[in-house]
Design a protein around this motif. Structure first.
Motif, PDB file in Angstrom:
ATOM      1  N   ASN A  50       3.302  28.605  -3.388  1.00  0.00           N
ATOM      2  CA  ASN A  50       2.824  28.842  -4.764  1.00  0.00           C
ATOM      3  C   ASN A  50       3.920  28.650  -5.822  1.00  0.00           C
ATOM      4  N   PRO A  51       4.536  27.459  -5.885  1.00  0.00           N
ATOM      5  CA  PRO A  51       5.618  27.257  -6.862  1.00  0.00           C
ATOM      6  C   PRO A  51       5.147  27.315  -8.312  1.00  0.00           C
ATOM      7  N   ASN A  52       3.857  27.057  -8.573  1.00  0.00           N
ATOM      8  CA  ASN A  52       3.375  27.040  -9.965  1.00  0.00           C
ATOM      9  C   ASN A  52       3.401  28.413 -10.613  1.00  0.00           C
ATOM     10  N   ASP A  53       3.423  29.481  -9.826  1.00  0.00           N
ATOM     11  CA  ASP A  53       3.390  30.839 -10.384  1.00  0.00           C
ATOM     12  C   ASP A  53       4.734  31.535 -10.332  1.00  0.00           C
ATOM     13  N   ILE A  54       5.807  30.805  -9.970  1.00  0.00           N
ATOM     14  CA  ILE A  54       7.083  31.459  -9.718  1.00  0.00           C
ATOM     15  C   ILE A  54       7.663  32.099 -10.975  1.00  0.00           C
ATOM     16  N   ASN A  55       7.357  31.538 -12.169  1.00  0.00           N
ATOM     17  CA  ASN A  55       7.922  32.121 -13.397  1.00  0.00           C
ATOM     18  C   ASN A  55       7.348  33.496 -13.703  1.00  0.00           C
ATOM     19  N   LYS A  56       6.275  33.888 -13.016  1.00  0.00           N
ATOM     20  CA  LYS A  56       5.673  35.201 -13.277  1.00  0.00           C
ATOM     21  C   LYS A  56       6.521  36.352 -12.766  1.00  0.00           C
ATOM     22  N   VAL A  57       7.536  36.049 -11.929  1.00  0.00           N
ATOM     23  CA  VAL A  57       8.358  37.144 -11.408  1.00  0.00           C
ATOM     24  C   VAL A  57       9.320  37.679 -12.473  1.00  0.00           C
ATOM     25  N   VAL A  80      10.069  35.015   3.606  1.00  0.00           N
ATOM     26  CA  VAL A  80       9.944  34.047   2.526  1.00  0.00           C
ATOM     27  C   VAL A  80      10.454  34.739   1.268  1.00  0.00           C
ATOM     28  N   GLY A  81      10.877  33.983   0.269  1.00  0.00           N
ATOM     29  CA  GLY A  81      11.467  34.660  -0.882  1.00  0.00           C
ATOM     30  C   GLY A  81      11.508  33.846  -2.145  1.00  0.00           C
ATOM     31  N   VAL A  82      12.304  34.375  -3.098  1.00  0.00           N
ATOM     32  CA  VAL A  82      12.464  33.784  -4.417  1.00  0.00           C
ATOM     33  C   VAL A  82      13.952  33.696  -4.726  1.00  0.00           C
ATOM     34  N   ILE A  83      14.418  32.510  -5.138  1.00  0.00           N
ATOM     35  CA  ILE A  83      15.810  32.324  -5.541  1.00  0.00           C
ATOM     36  C   ILE A  83      15.902  32.485  -7.051  1.00  0.00           C
ATOM     37  N   LEU A  84      16.848  33.345  -7.505  1.00  0.00           N
ATOM     38  CA  LEU A  84      17.063  33.598  -8.931  1.00  0.00           C
ATOM     39  C   LEU A  84      18.348  32.915  -9.369  1.00  0.00           C
ATOM     40  N   ASP A  85      18.310  32.229 -10.497  1.00  0.00           N
ATOM     41  CA  ASP A  85      19.487  31.579 -11.079  1.00  0.00           C
ATOM     42  C   ASP A  85      19.879  32.359 -12.332  1.00  0.00           C
ATOM     43  N   LEU A  86      21.072  32.981 -12.313  1.00  0.00           N
ATOM     44  CA  LEU A  86      21.550  33.774 -13.455  1.00  0.00           C
ATOM     45  C   LEU A  86      22.287  32.932 -14.483  1.00  0.00           C
ATOM     46  N   ALA A 114      13.981  30.374 -11.663  1.00  0.00           N
ATOM     47  CA  ALA A 114      13.641  30.843 -10.318  1.00  0.00           C
ATOM     48  C   ALA A 114      12.830  29.765  -9.608  1.00  0.00           C
ATOM     49  N   ARG A 115      12.851  29.822  -8.296  1.00  0.00           N
ATOM     50  CA  ARG A 115      12.014  28.920  -7.495  1.00  0.00           C
ATOM     51  C   ARG A 115      11.665  29.588  -6.178  1.00  0.00           C
ATOM     52  N   ASP A 116      10.519  29.185  -5.611  1.00  0.00           N
ATOM     53  CA  ASP A 116      10.107  29.733  -4.326  1.00  0.00           C
ATOM     54  C   ASP A 116      11.005  29.185  -3.229  1.00  0.00           C
ATOM     55  N   PHE A 117      11.220  29.992  -2.184  1.00  0.00           N
ATOM     56  CA  PHE A 117      12.154  29.640  -1.105  1.00  0.00           C
ATOM     57  C   PHE A 117      11.461  29.893   0.225  1.00  0.00           C
ATOM     58  N   ASP A 118      11.115  28.808   0.920  1.00  0.00           N
ATOM     59  CA  ASP A 118      10.374  28.901   2.187  1.00  0.00           C
ATOM     60  C   ASP A 118      11.005  27.960   3.211  1.00  0.00           C
ATOM     61  N   PRO A 119      12.245  28.246   3.630  1.00  0.00           N
ATOM     62  CA  PRO A 119      12.926  27.307   4.529  1.00  0.00           C
ATOM     63  C   PRO A 119      12.369  27.306   5.943  1.00  0.00           C
ATOM     64  N   LEU A 120      11.584  28.338   6.309  1.00  0.00           N
ATOM     65  CA  LEU A 120      11.075  28.440   7.675  1.00  0.00           C
ATOM     66  C   LEU A 120       9.642  27.960   7.805  1.00  0.00           C
TER      67      LEU A 120
END
Length: 566
Positions: A437-444, A470-476, A424-430
């Motif tokens: 806060n990309p360092n905490d993204i694995n907590k989701v 703003v959001g979170v991109i998940l890679d399956l 996963a990674r944080d997604f803030d295109p706007l």
């Protein structure tokens, strides 16, 4: 931090004054109604003191009713010492109460006070009592700040006894986070004490006198972060024990016994929360104490915030409900409305029942009712017999013609199975920096209780009108059939589920590449696509309805957990 750029401003001016960071005993009347301040010698008790004298200037000779800038009308003087005075005043232009610090323009600390006030105003953090104006006019320097009539000092809250565990946890959490944010901007307090910490009627904790209170008394420190951290530890110690963690009494609190040293709060008072007791000791370890369990001491507010985050979260107490009183029937409901109450002991006559129907009409009515009952019984018996005969005939026919088809099986629904999230990674295109806060993204998706990824804080629920989401991109890991996505939040949050097309060879980087397939809101939201969805990359997109978090009073989204299943 909210998405804005604010340069750190030193609270000292160019004349060579030391940076204005300080620890103190009494705040300077920063806006609590009906409170008075009495300066004490607690600075000496805590081992800190002013760095310069009050100078030769005398306090301005002002009185109630005097106006500043034809706008601020002085009402009541609440502090007068060291050549300056503090007042409760009224802003006649906006018709609201304000606080005002006044000192002569030739005062030794006038330049430093102006610099500190302007630096504090630039921070703009709602967790601090805000500086509204800083002016030099007519041989006077005055600083105007908020006045909070609904706030209560920690000193007053501790008068009846220690705080409840949850209240103490909220206090140290919010104060530590606020001071960490201030130090990141180059500002310190140094007079952080029970008079400088306020709780509003909504339960939010606020800090008054950032930089300004220290500047008014000319207090500085070579280790401002360490000084403020130890002050936070003293506040927590007092909140848990109703004792001041030094030998001298202060702020209406008794000090520790002499020649005993600094002992842990859970040794001072029974029933103290063990985790908060250890946290207070880690913050106070700078004064020679030994942290419990050999934990490292916290020397900055940022380290204190991290230590709080590693603690198990303390939940608010369950609300207590009192049982309603027994139901009391009224006189009207008892059927005696309009009647006189019987005298005690008096025997009430029992009314006689009405006589049976004796007239010719009454006899005819009785015979008619009897005839109807007999007819109904006969009709019912005939229908029952006919139904039993029909059922018998159908049973015989069924035995002759019924066949069993073993090949006729009803279709079964596919069983939902969990789908592992590969990354996963944080997604803030706007946003301006494109990151949150990309360092905490694995907590989701770490399935650990009490952990979460959070967005930056904003001034309103709609992302401070800076962006739409703003959001979170998940890679399956590969293209898979997605049946539902369950998202758990801290606070009610609006969210959309978006998906990239199944033929995407790589992770899309634009918002337009993700099509919306479901939406919802709440603290636990199950997002089910309306039709079959096959995708590798999913976007959990937080929309413009962020919750206001209880612990820091900021608008931000917090994602505790995300589960994907087929």
């Amino acid at each position: 931090m909210a998405e804005r750029s604010t340069a750190a401003v030193d609270v000292a001016d160019n004349s060579g004054d030391e940076p204005l960071t300080a620890q103190a005993d009494q705040s300077t009347a920063d806006g609590v109604a009906k409170n008075r301040e009495q300066d004490t010698d607690i600075d000496e008790a805590q081992g800190s003191g002013g760095t310069e004298g009050p100078g030769k200037a005398s306090p301005p000779e002002l009185h109630s009713g005097h106006k500043l800038a034809r706008r601020y009308r002085l009402e009541e003087c609440v502090t007068r010492l060291d050549g300056f005075s503090s007042w409760r005043a009224v802003d006649e232009k906006l018709r609201r109460a304000v606080g005002v610090h006044l000192l002569p323009a030739d005062h030794a600390r006038a330049r430093s006070v102006l610099a500190a006030a302007r630096s504090s105003a630039l921070l703009g953090d709602p967790r601090f009592v805000q500086v509204l104006d800083a002016v030099e006019e007519n041989d006077l320097v005055y600083v105007v700040h908020e006045w909070l009539p609904d706030a209560t000092e920690l000193t007053t809250l501790l008068a009846p006894g220690p705080l409840e565990v949850y209240d103490a946890y909220q206090m140290v959490t919010q104060v530590s986070a606020a001071m960490a944010a201030a130090h990141r901007e180059g500002l310190a307090h140094l007079r952080l004490n029970p008079n400088a910490v306020l709780r509003t009627s909504t339960g939010q904790w606020r800090i008054r006198g950032l930089a300004v209170n220290a500047a008014l008394r000319g207090i500085g420190s070579d280790t401002p972060q360490r000084t403020d951290t130890e002050a936070i530890g003293a506040l927590l110690y007092a909140a848990l024990t109703q004792r001041w963690p030094y030998e001298s009494d202060a702020y209406g609190l008794s000090g520790l016994p002499k020649d005993v040293g600094l002992i842990a709060p859970d040794q001072v008072r029974a029933g103290v929360h063990r985790g908060l007791s250890e946290l207070a000791m880690r913050a106070l370890a700078n004064n020679g104490a030994t942290a419990s369990r050999h934990e490292s001491a916290c020397t900055t507010p940022e380290e204190l915030v991290k230590a709080i985050g590693e603690m198990p979260r303390i939940r608010p107490p369950e609300p207590s409900f009192t049982a309603p009183p027994d139901y009391q029937r009224t006189t009207y409901q008892q059927g005696s409305y309009g009647r006189q109450a019987p005298h005690p002991g008096a025997t009430q006559p029992v009314p006689a029942p009405p006589p049976p129907l004796q007239s010719r009409t009454g006899k005819a009515l009785k015979w008619a009712v009897s005839a109807l009952l007999i007819a109904a019984l006969g009709l019912g018996s005939w229908q029952l017999a006919d139904a039993l005969m029909d059922q018998g005939g159908k049973s015989e026919d069924g035995n002759q013609t019924q066949t069993t088809d073993d090949n006729d099986k009803s279709p079964t629904k596919p069983v939902s199975k969990p789908i592992a999230i590969e990354g996963a990674r944080d997604f803030d295109p706007l946003g301006e920096d494109g990151s949150e806060n990309p360092n905490d993204i694995n907590k989701v998706y770490d399935s650990a209780p009490g952990t979460y990824w959070e967005t930056s804080y904003y001034t309103s629920a709609d992302f401070g009108r800076l962006k739409s989401g703003v959001g979170v991109i998940l890679d399956l890991g590969k293209v898979q059939e997605v049946g539902k996505v369950t998202v758990t939040f801290v606070g009610d949050t609006s969210v959309e589920l978006r998906a990239a097309s199944g033929d995407s060879g790589s992770e899309p980087t634009s918002l337009e590449s993700y099509a919306k397939v479901a939406e919802g809101s709440g603290t636990s939201v199950t997002l089910k696509p309306g039709k079959t969805l096959k995708a590798r990359y999913l976007l959990v997109w937080l929309t413009a309805d962020l919750p206001k978090q209880v612990d820091d009073g900021q608008f931000r989204g917090r994602v505790e957990d995300i589960k994907v299943s087929s």
